[in-house]
Design a protein around this motif. Structure first.
Motif, PDB file in Angstrom:
ATOM      1  N   THR A   2      49.822 -31.235  77.473  1.00  0.00           N
ATOM      2  CA  THR A   2      49.591 -32.311  76.517  1.00  0.00           C
ATOM      3  C   THR A   2      49.860 -31.791  75.117  1.00  0.00           C
ATOM      4  O   THR A   2      49.449 -30.689  74.769  1.00  0.00           O
ATOM      5  CB  THR A   2      48.136 -32.814  76.614  1.00  0.00           C
ATOM      6  OG1 THR A   2      47.882 -33.225  77.955  1.00  0.00           O
ATOM      7  CG2 THR A   2      47.902 -33.984  75.700  1.00  0.00           C
ATOM      8  N   HIS A   4      49.275 -32.253  71.094  1.00  0.00           N
ATOM      9  CA  HIS A   4      48.373 -32.846  70.100  1.00  0.00           C
ATOM     10  C   HIS A   4      48.901 -32.505  68.715  1.00  0.00           C
ATOM     11  O   HIS A   4      49.121 -31.328  68.407  1.00  0.00           O
ATOM     12  CB  HIS A   4      46.958 -32.274  70.223  1.00  0.00           C
ATOM     13  CG  HIS A   4      46.320 -32.487  71.552  1.00  0.00           C
ATOM     14  ND1 HIS A   4      45.760 -33.681  71.915  1.00  0.00           N
ATOM     15  CD2 HIS A   4      46.165 -31.648  72.600  1.00  0.00           C
ATOM     16  CE1 HIS A   4      45.280 -33.565  73.136  1.00  0.00           C
ATOM     17  NE2 HIS A   4      45.513 -32.345  73.567  1.00  0.00           N
ATOM     18  N   ASN A  47      49.988 -43.165  78.415  1.00  0.00           N
ATOM     19  CA  ASN A  47      50.500 -41.801  78.258  1.00  0.00           C
ATOM     20  C   ASN A  47      50.392 -41.245  76.850  1.00  0.00           C
ATOM     21  O   ASN A  47      50.457 -40.037  76.668  1.00  0.00           O
ATOM     22  CB  ASN A  47      51.965 -41.731  78.688  1.00  0.00           C
ATOM     23  CG  ASN A  47      52.133 -41.920  80.166  1.00  0.00           C
ATOM     24  OD1 ASN A  47      51.266 -41.566  80.949  1.00  0.00           O
ATOM     25  ND2 ASN A  47      53.245 -42.497  80.557  1.00  0.00           N
ATOM     26  N   GLU A  48      50.285 -42.112  75.850  1.00  0.00           N
ATOM     27  CA  GLU A  48      50.225 -41.619  74.478  1.00  0.00           C
ATOM     28  C   GLU A  48      49.123 -42.338  73.729  1.00  0.00           C
ATOM     29  O   GLU A  48      48.816 -43.493  74.011  1.00  0.00           O
ATOM     30  CB  GLU A  48      51.576 -41.749  73.791  1.00  0.00           C
ATOM     31  CG  GLU A  48      51.801 -42.970  73.011  1.00  0.00           C
ATOM     32  CD  GLU A  48      53.185 -43.074  72.394  1.00  0.00           C
ATOM     33  OE1 GLU A  48      54.022 -42.167  72.515  1.00  0.00           O
ATOM     34  OE2 GLU A  48      53.434 -44.107  71.788  1.00  0.00           O
ATOM     35  N   THR A  80      48.530 -37.868  70.450  1.00  0.00           N
ATOM     36  CA  THR A  80      48.466 -37.152  71.721  1.00  0.00           C
ATOM     37  C   THR A  80      49.523 -37.735  72.645  1.00  0.00           C
ATOM     38  O   THR A  80      49.538 -38.948  72.893  1.00  0.00           O
ATOM     39  CB  THR A  80      47.071 -37.291  72.364  1.00  0.00           C
ATOM     40  OG1 THR A  80      46.089 -36.818  71.450  1.00  0.00           O
ATOM     41  CG2 THR A  80      46.979 -36.495  73.649  1.00  0.00           C
ATOM     42  N   THR A  81      50.415 -36.874  73.135  1.00  0.00           N
ATOM     43  CA  THR A  81      51.461 -37.283  74.068  1.00  0.00           C
ATOM     44  C   THR A  81      51.455 -36.322  75.255  1.00  0.00           C
ATOM     45  O   THR A  81      51.025 -35.171  75.122  1.00  0.00           O
ATOM     46  CB  THR A  81      52.852 -37.285  73.399  1.00  0.00           C
ATOM     47  OG1 THR A  81      53.114 -35.993  72.848  1.00  0.00           O
ATOM     48  CG2 THR A  81      52.924 -38.333  72.293  1.00  0.00           C
ATOM     49  N   PRO A  82      51.938 -36.762  76.416  1.00  0.00           N
ATOM     50  CA  PRO A  82      51.918 -35.890  77.588  1.00  0.00           C
ATOM     51  C   PRO A  82      52.904 -34.733  77.502  1.00  0.00           C
ATOM     52  O   PRO A  82      52.754 -33.739  78.222  1.00  0.00           O
ATOM     53  CB  PRO A  82      52.261 -36.829  78.743  1.00  0.00           C
ATOM     54  CG  PRO A  82      52.989 -37.959  78.113  1.00  0.00           C
ATOM     55  CD  PRO A  82      52.443 -38.086  76.726  1.00  0.00           C
ATOM     56  N   SER A  83      53.891 -34.834  76.639  1.00  0.00           N
ATOM     57  CA  SER A  83      54.880 -33.769  76.464  1.00  0.00           C
ATOM     58  C   SER A  83      55.435 -33.879  75.045  1.00  0.00           C
ATOM     59  O   SER A  83      55.222 -34.890  74.372  1.00  0.00           O
ATOM     60  CB  SER A  83      56.006 -33.902  77.496  1.00  0.00           C
ATOM     61  OG  SER A  83      56.650 -35.145  77.347  1.00  0.00           O
ATOM     62  N   THR A 105      49.200 -27.330  72.019  1.00  0.00           N
ATOM     63  CA  THR A 105      49.575 -27.755  73.348  1.00  0.00           C
ATOM     64  C   THR A 105      48.475 -27.309  74.293  1.00  0.00           C
ATOM     65  O   THR A 105      48.033 -26.161  74.246  1.00  0.00           O
ATOM     66  CB  THR A 105      50.913 -27.126  73.771  1.00  0.00           C
ATOM     67  OG1 THR A 105      51.924 -27.561  72.852  1.00  0.00           O
ATOM     68  CG2 THR A 105      51.305 -27.561  75.168  1.00  0.00           C
TER      69      THR A 105
END
Length: 106
Positions: A2, A4, A47-48, A80-83, A105
């Motif tokens: 994740t 941040h 996801n975000e 915040t995103t998953p990648s 991360t």
């Protein structure tokens, strides 16, 4: 994994930043109220997550900050995103008065 990212501004109020980010990203923010965080704004998908909030913590101690390492940032933008999402970061970096403060991360 994740991603941040924390951004901050002393140029814009929270409501101004909501408008700017909404226009830039095409998102709709909802206003939330929390005893711990005060009034903050939330947008995103499953996801975000994108949040805009004052840096000051509500309550008796006006000098308490969520990001004490960045006291000049009156408003925070938390992403915040998953990648990693370089396109999202580029669009946020293009907002005048918004500064990238921190990244981690998990």
């Amino acid at each position: 994994m994740t991603d941040h990212h924390t951004y901050g501004t002393s140029t814009h109020t929270a409501s101004e930043l909501v408008r700017l980010v909404s226009n830039r990203l095409g998102l709709v923010f909802s206003e939330r109220d929390s005893d711990y965080r005060g009034v903050y704004h939330l947008a995103g998908t499953s996801n975000e997550r994108i949040e805009i909030q004052p840096n000051s913590i509500p309550g008796d101690h006006e000098d308490d900050l969520y990001a004490p390492e960045h006291p000049s940032a009156q408003v925070l933008l938390l992403v915040t995103t998953p990648s990693p999402d370089p396109a999202l970061q580029d669009r946020l970096d293009s907002i005048e008065g918004l500064t990238h403060l921190d990244f981690e991360t998990a």
